[in-house]
Design an enzyme around this catalytic site. Structure first.
Site, short mmCIF file in Angstrom:
data_model
loop_
_atom_site.label_atom_id
_atom_site.label_comp_id
_atom_site.label_asym_id
_atom_site.label_seq_id
_atom_site.Cartn_x
_atom_site.Cartn_y
_atom_site.Cartn_z
N LYS A 90 0.64 -1.12 0.09
CA LYS A 90 -0.04 0.12 -0.10
C LYS A 90 0.77 1.28 0.05
O LYS A 90 0.51 2.49 -0.38
CB LYS A 90 -0.91 -0.06 1.25
CG LYS A 90 -2.00 -0.90 1.04
CD LYS A 90 -3.05 -1.21 2.22
CE LYS A 90 -4.10 -2.14 2.28
NZ LYS A 90 -5.22 -1.99 3.21
N ASP A 136 -9.71 2.83 1.97
CA ASP A 136 -9.52 2.11 3.29
C ASP A 136 -10.45 3.05 4.38
O ASP A 136 -10.94 2.50 5.33
CB ASP A 136 -8.28 1.78 3.89
CG ASP A 136 -7.66 0.33 3.17
OD1 ASP A 136 -8.68 -0.51 2.78
OD2 ASP A 136 -6.65 0.18 2.83
#
Length: 282
Positions: A69, A105
């Site tokens: 990420k 997220d």
């Protein structure tokens, strides 16, 4: 009819529910949609080469998970402002030959926490993990209005960098680094490290720090009942597993990939069908 080709890049992603969640909802929306797993451990190529290969093969978008990420950032052409502020990307959309990084997220976690633990105390919360997922969770928590966030990571420099970024965005004093001992006086604990995943079993802290007044949220969803959540339940804590977050971030990613609004409640119901447990069980 447009056909969408989507992938997930990460390590150890064989058990991922993302293909089932995305493809089922896309079918409900009348879309042709193929979701492939691009497991770095299986492919055996560096992250930048996997990204380049996906671009060359005509993928419309990618989800990004552990451990990529943050590592993906230098290989993208552009970051939307939220992803740039978080310093982490979990969604890449290919537009006009450009790879554009997004992050779903933060909103996924915020919505899951609000649904699953709507009356959770927010005066003082401890976050374990300052990586890509941790950064998103930290922004979500402060956006929800918690008073103070303590951040702990085994990499102390990474924790300090996240706190500095949070102070720039939310004000000095809203976040500080801490040790796991801070859990003793916290209202809530959020776990955002790989510990507890099927490939990384174990507890991320000494379970003696847990007490019944504490609520505990884990972003891990495979397994749903991590060692941390089992220990927290045994001590009387209210808990939230990672199922809601994974569904709600997936819904937002699907919208970014296709431009079509998914039915989040339908996706949550599909998760329950797949797992035999509600996405917001607590």
């Amino acid at each position: 009819m447009t056909t969408y080709l989507i992938g997930l890049i990460g390590s150890g992603i064989g058990p991922s529910l993302s293909p089932a969640l995305h493809e089922r909802e896309a079918a409900e929306l009348g879309l042709r949609y193929s979701y492939r797993l691009l497991d770095l451990d299986v492919i055996g190529l560096p992250l930048n080469e996997v990204l380049a290969q996906a671009r060359a093969e005509g993928f419309d978008g990618l989800n990004i998970t552990h451990p990529a990420k943050q590592a993906i950032l230098p290989h993208l052409d552009e970051l939307v402002p939220q992803a740039a502020a978080l310093g982490a990307v979990n969604t890449v959309v290919f537009e006009n030959g450009r790879a554009i990084g997004h992050n779903t997220d933060a909103t996924g976690f915020a919505r899951s926490l609000s649904r699953g633990l709507p009356d959770a105390g927010m005066r003082n919360v401890v976050l374990l993990g300052a990586g890509g997922a941790g950064a998103a969770v930290a922004h979500a928590l402060l956006s929800l209005g918690i008073g103070h966030l303590g951040v702990h990571d085994v990499d102390q420099d990474r924790a300090a960098k996240l706190v500095a970024a949070l102070e720039r965005g939310f004000g000095v004093g809203r976040a500080t680094t801490c040790t796991p001992e801070a859990v003793r006086t916290a209202d809530g604990l959020v776990h955002a490290t790989p510990t507890g995943m099927a490939a990384h079993p174990g507890l991320p802290l000494d379970e003696s720090l847990l007490r019944d007044e504490l609520w505990v949220a884990d972003i891990v969803y495979r397994p749903l009942e991590t060692a941390l959540l089992a220990a927290a339940r045994a001590r009387g804590c209210r808990v939230l597993h990672g199922g809601g977050m994974v569904v709600l971030q997936a819904a937002e990613s699907l919208r970014l990939f296709t431009g079509v609004e998914p039915d989040a409640d339908r996706m949550l119901a599909h998760f329950e069908e797949l797992e035999g447990e509600p996405a917001h069980a607590s």
